[in-house]
Design an enzyme around this catalytic site. Structure first.
Site, PDB file in Angstrom:
ATOM      1  N   ARG A 147     -30.592 -56.692  37.862  1.00 30.33           N
ATOM      2  CA  ARG A 147     -31.245 -55.427  38.245  1.00 30.33           C
ATOM      3  C   ARG A 147     -30.216 -54.311  38.426  1.00 30.33           C
ATOM      4  O   ARG A 147     -29.131 -54.516  38.950  1.00 30.33           O
ATOM      5  CB  ARG A 147     -32.010 -55.591  39.557  1.00 30.33           C
ATOM      6  CG  ARG A 147     -32.515 -54.253  40.100  1.00 30.33           C
ATOM      7  CD  ARG A 147     -33.479 -54.385  41.240  1.00 30.33           C
ATOM      8  NE  ARG A 147     -32.981 -55.226  42.305  1.00 30.33           N
ATOM      9  CZ  ARG A 147     -33.750 -55.703  43.273  1.00 30.33           C
ATOM     10  NH1 ARG A 147     -35.031 -55.420  43.305  1.00 30.33           N
ATOM     11  NH2 ARG A 147     -33.239 -56.465  44.208  1.00 30.33           N
ATOM     12  N   ARG A 162     -31.973 -65.160  50.152  1.00 28.54           N
ATOM     13  CA  ARG A 162     -33.202 -64.343  50.246  1.00 28.54           C
ATOM     14  C   ARG A 162     -34.417 -65.153  49.800  1.00 28.54           C
ATOM     15  O   ARG A 162     -35.501 -65.041  50.377  1.00 28.54           O
ATOM     16  CB  ARG A 162     -33.064 -63.073  49.383  1.00 28.54           C
ATOM     17  CG  ARG A 162     -32.186 -62.015  50.039  1.00 28.54           C
ATOM     18  CD  ARG A 162     -31.699 -60.990  49.040  1.00 28.54           C
ATOM     19  NE  ARG A 162     -32.768 -60.253  48.412  1.00 28.54           N
ATOM     20  CZ  ARG A 162     -32.634 -59.563  47.280  1.00 28.54           C
ATOM     21  NH1 ARG A 162     -31.475 -59.532  46.650  1.00 28.54           N
ATOM     22  NH2 ARG A 162     -33.659 -58.920  46.789  1.00 28.54           N
ATOM     23  N   ARG A 203     -43.408 -59.187  56.320  1.00 30.63           N
ATOM     24  CA  ARG A 203     -42.618 -60.305  55.807  1.00 30.63           C
ATOM     25  C   ARG A 203     -42.672 -61.509  56.717  1.00 30.63           C
ATOM     26  O   ARG A 203     -42.073 -62.535  56.407  1.00 30.63           O
ATOM     27  CB  ARG A 203     -41.179 -59.859  55.727  1.00 30.63           C
ATOM     28  CG  ARG A 203     -40.756 -59.428  54.343  1.00 30.63           C
ATOM     29  CD  ARG A 203     -39.344 -58.961  54.493  1.00 30.63           C
ATOM     30  NE  ARG A 203     -38.543 -59.268  53.362  1.00 30.63           N
ATOM     31  CZ  ARG A 203     -38.363 -58.406  52.361  1.00 30.63           C
ATOM     32  NH1 ARG A 203     -38.988 -57.264  52.333  1.00 30.63           N
ATOM     33  NH2 ARG A 203     -37.568 -58.736  51.379  1.00 30.63           N
ATOM     34  N   LYS A 235     -42.268 -56.004  42.964  1.00 33.37           N
ATOM     35  CA  LYS A 235     -43.016 -55.135  43.886  1.00 33.37           C
ATOM     36  C   LYS A 235     -42.642 -53.665  43.671  1.00 33.37           C
ATOM     37  O   LYS A 235     -43.512 -52.803  43.565  1.00 33.37           O
ATOM     38  CB  LYS A 235     -42.728 -55.538  45.353  1.00 33.37           C
ATOM     39  CG  LYS A 235     -43.089 -56.977  45.671  1.00 33.37           C
ATOM     40  CD  LYS A 235     -42.764 -57.355  47.116  1.00 33.37           C
ATOM     41  CE  LYS A 235     -41.307 -57.289  47.480  1.00 33.37           C
ATOM     42  NZ  LYS A 235     -40.456 -58.304  46.794  1.00 33.37           N
ATOM     43  N   ARG A 254     -27.488 -53.504  43.553  1.00 24.66           N
ATOM     44  CA  ARG A 254     -27.663 -53.619  45.000  1.00 24.66           C
ATOM     45  C   ARG A 254     -26.676 -54.628  45.576  1.00 24.66           C
ATOM     46  O   ARG A 254     -26.397 -55.651  44.959  1.00 24.66           O
ATOM     47  CB  ARG A 254     -29.103 -54.057  45.306  1.00 24.66           C
ATOM     48  CG  ARG A 254     -29.981 -52.907  45.742  1.00 24.66           C
ATOM     49  CD  ARG A 254     -31.432 -53.249  45.809  1.00 24.66           C
ATOM     50  NE  ARG A 254     -31.771 -54.386  46.649  1.00 24.66           N
ATOM     51  CZ  ARG A 254     -33.021 -54.761  46.889  1.00 24.66           C
ATOM     52  NH1 ARG A 254     -34.035 -54.078  46.368  1.00 24.66           N
ATOM     53  NH2 ARG A 254     -33.281 -55.809  47.637  1.00 24.66           N
TER      54      ARG A 254
HETATM   55  P1  AP5 Z   1     -38.180 -55.190  41.407  1.00 21.94           P
HETATM   56  O1  AP5 Z   1     -39.425 -54.473  41.036  1.00 21.94           O
HETATM   57  O2  AP5 Z   1     -37.028 -54.425  41.927  1.00 21.94           O
HETATM   58  O3  AP5 Z   1     -38.534 -56.435  42.379  1.00 21.94           O
HETATM   59  P2  AP5 Z   1     -38.928 -56.454  43.929  1.00 21.94           P
HETATM   60  O4  AP5 Z   1     -40.072 -57.394  44.077  1.00 21.94           O
HETATM   61  O5  AP5 Z   1     -39.107 -55.084  44.442  1.00 21.94           O
HETATM   62  O6  AP5 Z   1     -37.627 -57.164  44.503  1.00 21.94           O
HETATM   63  P3  AP5 Z   1     -36.730 -56.790  45.775  1.00 21.94           P
HETATM   64  O7  AP5 Z   1     -35.405 -57.484  45.566  1.00 21.94           O
HETATM   65  O8  AP5 Z   1     -36.690 -55.324  46.027  1.00 21.94           O
HETATM   66  O9  AP5 Z   1     -37.506 -57.495  46.907  1.00 21.94           O
HETATM   67  P4  AP5 Z   1     -37.011 -57.886  48.289  1.00 21.94           P
HETATM   68  O10 AP5 Z   1     -38.281 -58.156  48.950  1.00 21.94           O
HETATM   69  O11 AP5 Z   1     -36.013 -58.988  48.320  1.00 21.94           O
HETATM   70  O12 AP5 Z   1     -36.140 -56.616  48.771  1.00 21.94           O
HETATM   71  P5  AP5 Z   1     -36.404 -55.467  49.846  1.00 21.94           P
HETATM   72  O13 AP5 Z   1     -35.773 -54.252  49.335  1.00 21.94           O
HETATM   73  O14 AP5 Z   1     -37.824 -55.439  50.232  1.00 21.94           O
HETATM   74  O15 AP5 Z   1     -37.719 -56.015  40.086  1.00 21.94           O
HETATM   75  C1  AP5 Z   1     -36.568 -56.859  40.108  1.00 21.94           C
HETATM   76  C2  AP5 Z   1     -35.972 -56.912  38.701  1.00 21.94           C
HETATM   77  O16 AP5 Z   1     -36.913 -57.526  37.814  1.00 21.94           O
HETATM   78  C3  AP5 Z   1     -35.650 -55.544  38.078  1.00 21.94           C
HETATM   79  O17 AP5 Z   1     -34.511 -55.664  37.273  1.00 21.94           O
HETATM   80  C4  AP5 Z   1     -36.896 -55.244  37.209  1.00 21.94           C
HETATM   81  O18 AP5 Z   1     -36.579 -54.394  36.121  1.00 21.94           O
HETATM   82  C5  AP5 Z   1     -37.283 -56.644  36.756  1.00 21.94           C
HETATM   83  N1  AP5 Z   1     -38.723 -56.803  36.551  1.00 21.94           N
HETATM   84  C6  AP5 Z   1     -39.748 -56.287  37.303  1.00 21.94           C
HETATM   85  N2  AP5 Z   1     -40.941 -56.675  36.828  1.00 21.94           N
HETATM   86  C7  AP5 Z   1     -40.669 -57.461  35.752  1.00 21.94           C
HETATM   87  C8  AP5 Z   1     -41.505 -58.173  34.817  1.00 21.94           C
HETATM   88  N3  AP5 Z   1     -42.842 -58.174  34.932  1.00 21.94           N
HETATM   89  N4  AP5 Z   1     -40.891 -58.900  33.843  1.00 21.94           N
HETATM   90  C9  AP5 Z   1     -39.535 -58.933  33.733  1.00 21.94           C
HETATM   91  N5  AP5 Z   1     -38.699 -58.266  34.575  1.00 21.94           N
HETATM   92  C10 AP5 Z   1     -39.265 -57.552  35.575  1.00 21.94           C
HETATM   93  O19 AP5 Z   1     -35.584 -56.011  51.098  1.00 21.94           O
HETATM   94  C11 AP5 Z   1     -34.192 -56.055  51.104  1.00 21.94           C
HETATM   95  C12 AP5 Z   1     -33.697 -56.518  52.470  1.00 21.94           C
HETATM   96  O20 AP5 Z   1     -34.090 -55.569  53.488  1.00 21.94           O
HETATM   97  C13 AP5 Z   1     -34.244 -57.862  52.974  1.00 21.94           C
HETATM   98  O21 AP5 Z   1     -33.491 -58.951  52.504  1.00 21.94           O
HETATM   99  C14 AP5 Z   1     -34.120 -57.684  54.494  1.00 21.94           C
HETATM  100  O22 AP5 Z   1     -32.797 -57.867  54.934  1.00 21.94           O
HETATM  101  C15 AP5 Z   1     -34.490 -56.230  54.692  1.00 21.94           C
HETATM  102  N6  AP5 Z   1     -35.946 -56.008  54.877  1.00 21.94           N
HETATM  103  C16 AP5 Z   1     -36.770 -55.284  54.071  1.00 21.94           C
HETATM  104  N7  AP5 Z   1     -38.028 -55.310  54.513  1.00 21.94           N
HETATM  105  C17 AP5 Z   1     -38.001 -56.059  55.644  1.00 21.94           C
HETATM  106  C18 AP5 Z   1     -39.013 -56.473  56.553  1.00 21.94           C
HETATM  107  N8  AP5 Z   1     -40.299 -56.107  56.407  1.00 21.94           N
HETATM  108  N9  AP5 Z   1     -38.639 -57.259  57.600  1.00 21.94           N
HETATM  109  C19 AP5 Z   1     -37.348 -57.623  57.781  1.00 21.94           C
HETATM  110  N10 AP5 Z   1     -36.351 -57.287  56.940  1.00 21.94           N
HETATM  111  C20 AP5 Z   1     -36.678 -56.505  55.879  1.00 21.94           C
HETATM  112 MG    MG Z   2     -38.072 -53.889  45.841  1.00 20.26          MG
END
Ligand code: AP5
Ligand code: MG
Length: 214
Positions: A127, A171, A88, A13, A160
């Site tokens: 990552r 997660r 989410r 994402k 992270r």
């Molecule tokens: P990346 O693009 O970083 O993936 P992502 O989908 O953004 O993954 P996240 O870990 O950020 O998602 P998340 O939803 O768990 O975390 P968030 O920060 O929202 O890519 C990942 C890796 O893959 C990188 O190394 C990249 O280079 C590689 N990659 C990308 N595309 C690729 C491809 N096509 N092929 C190969 N490799 C690739 O949330 C974190 C925490 O915050 C949650 O656990 C929760 O505690 C809290 N939180 C956030 N939002 C909420 C909400 N709405 N409600 C409640 N709690 C929340």
């Molecule tokens: Mg992300």
């Protein structure tokens, strides 16, 4: 365009959001980024959120709904926005619908990035994110980043806190339980567009771009 990116942790994402911003200049609304900044700055929000995030649990709905409502009203959201990591839960999705209606805004596309589960742990544990510019890398597919220096700006690359195998496993469970139902939620509304995320980030972006430009 107002776009929502749906997908499991590690689906890409943030990676696709960065490409959309580069191509189209939309505002990035990432609840994860907002919460991590609050944790780093030790604000009351950050102190309340840290315990949930470290365990890979969701921060309570009312907290993130309030954050997003405020963020949607910032001036840069006028040019179009990308929701990344929100909603989410069904409660968050319902609240988003209400908030957008109140603000006279609509969602133009809900894009689900679908990735095989077994690739996700590998992606997340490898990552690295630049402390300075926020760019996202992967030490396995981009070994040039293993020296901990951002190839884009020279900043420090960090892992992270929630990218440990244990937290990632939780997660992914939380995603299946609480967030995956949103795929059917938006499909039932006729809004869902799915892209195959099991390809290079550039190939995935080709499909994302085609949806945005359609
Ligand atoms: P990346 O693009 O970083 O993936 P992502 O989908 O953004 O993954 P996240 O870990 O950020 O998602 P998340 O939803 O768990 O975390 P968030 O920060 O929202 O890519 C990942 C890796 O893959 C990188 O190394 C990249 O280079 C590689 N990659 C990308 N595309 C690729 C491809 N096509 N092929 C190969 N490799 C690739 O949330 C974190 C925490 O915050 C949650 O656990 C929760 O505690 C809290 N939180 C956030 N939002 C909420 C909400 N709405 N409600 C409640 N709690 C929340
Ligand atoms: Mg992300």
């Amino acid at each position: 365009m107002n776009i929502m990116l749906l997908g499991a942790p590690g689906a890409g994402k943030g990676t696709q959001a960065a490409k959309l911003i580069e191509a189209f200049g939309y505002a990035h609304i990432s609840t994860g980024d907002i919460l991590r900044k609050a944790v780093a700055n030790q604000t009351p929000l950050g102190l309340a959120a840290k315990g949930y995030m470290d365990k890979g649990e969701l921060v309570p709905d009312m907290v993130v709904i309030g954050l997003v409502k405020a963020r949607l009203q910032e001036p840069d959201a006028e040019k179009g926005f990308i929701l990344d990591g929100f909603p989410r839960t069904v409660v968050q999705a319902d609240a988003l619908g209400t908030a957008l209606a109140e603000l006279g805004k609509t969602l133009d596309a809900v894009i689900s990035i679908d990735v095989e589960k077994n690739a996700l742990v590998e992606r997340l544990t490898a990552r690295r994110t630049c402390k300075q510019c926020g760019a996202i890398f992967n030490v396995v597919s981009q070994p040039e980043t293993a020296n901990g220096v951002c190839p884009a700006c020279g900043g420090e690359l960090l892992q992270r806190d929630d990218d440990t195998v244990e937290t990632v496993t939780n997660r992914l469970d939380v995603y299946e339980r609480s967030t995956a139902p949103l795929i059917a939620y938006y499909k039932d509304k006729g809004m869902l567009r799915s892209v195959n995320g099991n390809r290079s980030a550039d190939d995935v972006f080709g499909d994302v771009r085609a949806i945005v430009e359609a």
